[in-house]
Scaffold this motif. Sequence first.
Motif, PDB file in Angstrom:
ATOM      1  N   SER A 125       0.804  -1.222   0.000  1.00  0.00           N
ATOM      2  CA  SER A 125       0.000   0.000   0.000  1.00  0.00           C
ATOM      3  C   SER A 125       0.839   1.274   0.000  1.00  0.00           C
ATOM      4  O   SER A 125       0.316   2.358   0.270  1.00  0.00           O
ATOM      5  CB  SER A 125      -0.903   0.042   1.229  1.00  0.00           C
ATOM      6  OG  SER A 125      -1.130  -1.195   1.748  1.00  0.00           O
ATOM      7  N   LEU A 126       2.141   1.149  -0.242  1.00  0.00           N
ATOM      8  CA  LEU A 126       2.977   2.351  -0.205  1.00  0.00           C
ATOM      9  C   LEU A 126       2.561   3.321  -1.316  1.00  0.00           C
ATOM     10  O   LEU A 126       2.286   2.900  -2.444  1.00  0.00           O
ATOM     11  CB  LEU A 126       4.449   1.977  -0.398  1.00  0.00           C
ATOM     12  CG  LEU A 126       5.115   1.262   0.782  1.00  0.00           C
ATOM     13  CD1 LEU A 126       6.509   0.818   0.391  1.00  0.00           C
ATOM     14  CD2 LEU A 126       5.161   2.168   1.996  1.00  0.00           C
ATOM     15  N   PRO A 127       2.537   4.611  -1.008  1.00  0.00           N
ATOM     16  CA  PRO A 127       2.168   5.573  -2.062  1.00  0.00           C
ATOM     17  C   PRO A 127       3.320   5.756  -3.052  1.00  0.00           C
ATOM     18  O   PRO A 127       4.486   5.605  -2.696  1.00  0.00           O
ATOM     19  CB  PRO A 127       1.931   6.872  -1.280  1.00  0.00           C
ATOM     20  CG  PRO A 127       2.720   6.724  -0.035  1.00  0.00           C
ATOM     21  CD  PRO A 127       2.790   5.263   0.275  1.00  0.00           C
ATOM     22  N   SER A 128       3.002   6.057  -4.281  1.00  0.00           N
ATOM     23  CA  SER A 128       4.023   6.291  -5.291  1.00  0.00           C
ATOM     24  C   SER A 128       4.134   7.794  -5.520  1.00  0.00           C
ATOM     25  O   SER A 128       3.167   8.444  -5.900  1.00  0.00           O
ATOM     26  CB  SER A 128       3.611   5.580  -6.586  1.00  0.00           C
ATOM     27  OG  SER A 128       4.486   5.924  -7.615  1.00  0.00           O
ATOM     28  N   PHE A 129       5.328   8.393  -5.241  1.00  0.00           N
ATOM     29  CA  PHE A 129       5.486   9.858  -5.400  1.00  0.00           C
ATOM     30  C   PHE A 129       6.010  10.236  -6.773  1.00  0.00           C
ATOM     31  O   PHE A 129       5.622  11.213  -7.362  1.00  0.00           O
ATOM     32  CB  PHE A 129       6.419  10.409  -4.306  1.00  0.00           C
ATOM     33  CG  PHE A 129       5.817  10.276  -2.920  1.00  0.00           C
ATOM     34  CD1 PHE A 129       4.735  11.084  -2.546  1.00  0.00           C
ATOM     35  CD2 PHE A 129       6.298   9.350  -2.022  1.00  0.00           C
ATOM     36  CE1 PHE A 129       4.175  10.961  -1.272  1.00  0.00           C
ATOM     37  CE2 PHE A 129       5.726   9.226  -0.769  1.00  0.00           C
ATOM     38  CZ  PHE A 129       4.672  10.039  -0.386  1.00  0.00           C
ATOM     39  N   GLY A 173       6.232   8.017  -9.507  1.00  0.00           N
ATOM     40  CA  GLY A 173       5.928   6.975 -10.480  1.00  0.00           C
ATOM     41  C   GLY A 173       6.535   5.621 -10.148  1.00  0.00           C
ATOM     42  O   GLY A 173       6.371   4.654 -10.894  1.00  0.00           O
ATOM     43  N   GLU A 174       7.281   5.560  -9.026  1.00  0.00           N
ATOM     44  CA  GLU A 174       7.862   4.265  -8.677  1.00  0.00           C
ATOM     45  C   GLU A 174       6.774   3.288  -8.245  1.00  0.00           C
ATOM     46  O   GLU A 174       5.710   3.722  -7.799  1.00  0.00           O
ATOM     47  CB  GLU A 174       8.911   4.417  -7.570  1.00  0.00           C
ATOM     48  CG  GLU A 174       8.381   4.614  -6.177  1.00  0.00           C
ATOM     49  CD  GLU A 174       8.042   6.063  -5.851  1.00  0.00           C
ATOM     50  OE1 GLU A 174       7.852   6.861  -6.783  1.00  0.00           O
ATOM     51  OE2 GLU A 174       7.926   6.363  -4.641  1.00  0.00           O
ATOM     52  N   GLN A 175       7.066   2.022  -8.435  1.00  0.00           N
ATOM     53  CA  GLN A 175       6.088   1.007  -8.036  1.00  0.00           C
ATOM     54  C   GLN A 175       6.734   0.006  -7.079  1.00  0.00           C
ATOM     55  O   GLN A 175       7.959  -0.071  -6.973  1.00  0.00           O
ATOM     56  CB  GLN A 175       5.558   0.294  -9.278  1.00  0.00           C
ATOM     57  CG  GLN A 175       4.721   1.234 -10.123  1.00  0.00           C
ATOM     58  CD  GLN A 175       3.967   0.488 -11.201  1.00  0.00           C
ATOM     59  OE1 GLN A 175       3.675  -0.692 -11.092  1.00  0.00           O
ATOM     60  NE2 GLN A 175       3.640   1.219 -12.253  1.00  0.00           N
ATOM     61  N   TYR A 176       5.882  -0.722  -6.431  1.00  0.00           N
ATOM     62  CA  TYR A 176       6.370  -1.691  -5.432  1.00  0.00           C
ATOM     63  C   TYR A 176       5.659  -3.024  -5.636  1.00  0.00           C
ATOM     64  O   TYR A 176       4.507  -3.070  -6.061  1.00  0.00           O
ATOM     65  CB  TYR A 176       6.046  -1.209  -4.011  1.00  0.00           C
ATOM     66  CG  TYR A 176       6.660   0.119  -3.665  1.00  0.00           C
ATOM     67  CD1 TYR A 176       7.931   0.174  -3.081  1.00  0.00           C
ATOM     68  CD2 TYR A 176       5.979   1.299  -3.924  1.00  0.00           C
ATOM     69  CE1 TYR A 176       8.495   1.397  -2.762  1.00  0.00           C
ATOM     70  CE2 TYR A 176       6.531   2.520  -3.611  1.00  0.00           C
ATOM     71  CZ  TYR A 176       7.804   2.580  -3.026  1.00  0.00           C
ATOM     72  OH  TYR A 176       8.360   3.770  -2.715  1.00  0.00           O
ATOM     73  N   THR A 177       6.383  -4.041  -5.317  1.00  0.00           N
ATOM     74  CA  THR A 177       5.720  -5.348  -5.201  1.00  0.00           C
ATOM     75  C   THR A 177       6.350  -6.082  -4.016  1.00  0.00           C
ATOM     76  O   THR A 177       7.414  -5.685  -3.527  1.00  0.00           O
ATOM     77  CB  THR A 177       5.801  -6.185  -6.484  1.00  0.00           C
ATOM     78  OG1 THR A 177       4.941  -7.316  -6.353  1.00  0.00           O
ATOM     79  CG2 THR A 177       7.218  -6.681  -6.760  1.00  0.00           C
ATOM     80  N   VAL A 236      10.044  -5.018  -3.121  1.00  0.00           N
ATOM     81  CA  VAL A 236      10.846  -4.580  -4.273  1.00  0.00           C
ATOM     82  C   VAL A 236      10.298  -3.250  -4.796  1.00  0.00           C
ATOM     83  O   VAL A 236       9.081  -3.112  -4.988  1.00  0.00           O
ATOM     84  CB  VAL A 236      10.765  -5.639  -5.409  1.00  0.00           C
ATOM     85  CG1 VAL A 236      11.597  -5.224  -6.615  1.00  0.00           C
ATOM     86  CG2 VAL A 236      11.186  -7.011  -4.903  1.00  0.00           C
ATOM     87  N   ARG A 237      11.199  -2.282  -4.993  1.00  0.00           N
ATOM     88  CA  ARG A 237      10.789  -1.020  -5.658  1.00  0.00           C
ATOM     89  C   ARG A 237      11.312  -1.070  -7.085  1.00  0.00           C
ATOM     90  O   ARG A 237      12.458  -1.435  -7.320  1.00  0.00           O
ATOM     91  CB  ARG A 237      11.391   0.172  -4.911  1.00  0.00           C
ATOM     92  CG  ARG A 237      11.019   1.510  -5.545  1.00  0.00           C
ATOM     93  CD  ARG A 237      11.147   2.656  -4.577  1.00  0.00           C
ATOM     94  NE  ARG A 237      12.497   2.769  -4.056  1.00  0.00           N
ATOM     95  CZ  ARG A 237      12.790   3.431  -2.929  1.00  0.00           C
ATOM     96  NH1 ARG A 237      11.853   4.022  -2.219  1.00  0.00           N
ATOM     97  NH2 ARG A 237      14.042   3.494  -2.521  1.00  0.00           N
ATOM     98  N   TYR A 238      10.478  -0.673  -8.047  1.00  0.00           N
ATOM     99  CA  TYR A 238      10.940  -0.694  -9.434  1.00  0.00           C
ATOM    100  C   TYR A 238      10.330   0.463 -10.213  1.00  0.00           C
ATOM    101  O   TYR A 238       9.411   1.142  -9.726  1.00  0.00           O
ATOM    102  CB  TYR A 238      10.650  -2.041 -10.086  1.00  0.00           C
ATOM    103  CG  TYR A 238       9.180  -2.427 -10.162  1.00  0.00           C
ATOM    104  CD1 TYR A 238       8.544  -3.027  -9.072  1.00  0.00           C
ATOM    105  CD2 TYR A 238       8.421  -2.171 -11.312  1.00  0.00           C
ATOM    106  CE1 TYR A 238       7.204  -3.383  -9.146  1.00  0.00           C
ATOM    107  CE2 TYR A 238       7.082  -2.528 -11.381  1.00  0.00           C
ATOM    108  CZ  TYR A 238       6.474  -3.129 -10.301  1.00  0.00           C
ATOM    109  OH  TYR A 238       5.157  -3.469 -10.366  1.00  0.00           O
TER     110      TYR A 238
END
Length: 497
Positions: A143-147, A149-153, A495-497
């Motif tokens: 549920s982390l916000p993306s500031f 445009g980064e994404q997380y899984t 993972v941040r991507y």
Amino acid sequence: MSDITLLQQVMTFLQRNHGHYINGQLVRGQENQTFSVVNPAIDEVVATVSQGGEAEVNAAMQAAHTAFHGIWAQTSPMERGHCLNRLADLLLAHREELAQLESLCSGKTIQLSRMLEIDSSAQFLRYFAGWSSKISGETLNVSLPSFKGEQYTAFTRREPIGVVVGIIPWNFSIMVAIWKMAAALTCGCTIVLKPSEYTPLTMLRVAELAKEAGIPDGVINVVNGSGSVLGPALIGHPLCAKVTFTGSVPTGIVVGRSAMEQGLTRTTLELGGKNGAAFLADMSVEKIVDGVLEAGYLNQGQICAAAERFYIPASHMDDVLKLLSERLAAMKMGSPLDESTEMGPLANKGHYNKILSLFEQARQEGNEIVYGGHALAGPGFFVAPTVIRANSAEDSLMKEETFGPVGTFLSYNDEEELIGLMNSTPFGLAASLWTNDLSKAMRMIPRIEAGMVWVNMHTFLDPALPFGGMKSSGIGREFGSAFIEHYTELKSVMVRY
Ligand code: TXE
């Protein structure tokens, strides 16, 4: 009938200099300190074994550690499963040899040794083999916000815990060891087994078969000797990641405490208790007696899940005790190597003396010994199967685990009282309800404090069903899918991507 002929392989095996199995090799160990393995049917020594010490513990733990990092954790899950299946094939190919060895050391009847120690162990091995390729984590949404445009899984991994120490009792020296070994190996762990000092031989032979099955050296190790010496050395060893123990409650508490103190070493404790069997009034006297025999007297009552407290409707009590006594009197006691024997000796002298002292205690407390309550003549550790009528739920034999062929009976008048009696124990491994009234059984099941509740059956363990105790009967569950969480660590990965 008479005793079966011992196989030549069994005679040859017994004459070996026994010790330990470390890193794929039989190791003799300390020549100057040995202990004897006694055939409990005749009170005669059948083999001697060298006592393990610090050197053997270190060597076994190091071998298991090296095998874990060097090969086993990287072996493909499918191949781990194949190895366990091949070991199951080899157990069956050596069925008679292993069963004879087991009966000689533990006094278990040859029929039970064949069926439970070998056939059932093979079944458990195959069940656990099937799990090797099915141990998996999850993919999770974060549920982390993306500031920018980064994404997380995120995902979880189930990773093998490492070197497992398995401490085994004498009542099922192969089967209980296989439960622990197969669970560890299928998850990618390696193991150091410490059999009971009363039954140290059979796992030495199984370890050799494991090598033949293609299980790499160091994955399975066996160290023999006294629990009070080896237990602390194994549990306190810096390479021990987990302890899995089956045995008595007092020893289980010692094991659990030292594992905790050692740096929160993970534990599974499968302990005994004082299991109850409740018969409802709709059961016939004949059916009740059949149920009591199944629940309480198999393997001389030396089964952790066996029932020892029997609750019988007051209206049926006298008839049940009369018929049960007749059935026990007709039971064939004798040599475990005679295929027609239904009940053999107790497994060792210490246990035999304990059971005799419990008979004495029951007499002193004014319990009626309806049948049995004495030793049988002869050199072995035989006691008569015993039926005791308790005066109240407070009697010692309604509370203390006998672990012998001793049923203690108490009558009840209504089902509310029955639930209270069933739960009136600090233990909670197993229980059974016997009734034709399914609706009643279904309503009672949630109220019974036990990790396993059987209806119209008792003592059957299936690999698909989690097994373990509530309350003081243990921590953790074996079998089913429940074992996985005890032999793996859960790792979360983000993972941040
Ligand atoms: O069991 P223990 P024992 C009951 C049964 C029997 C009594 C004693 O009533 O009469 O226990 O039998 C190892 N640290 N059950 O003494 O002590 C020991 O070497 C680490 C019920 O044989 O529980 C053996 O390998 N380990 C039961 C294992 O623990 C230690 C099954 C079991 O031994 C140790 C067996 C220590 N300090 C006996 N001390 C069940 N309910 O399943 C001993 N051991």
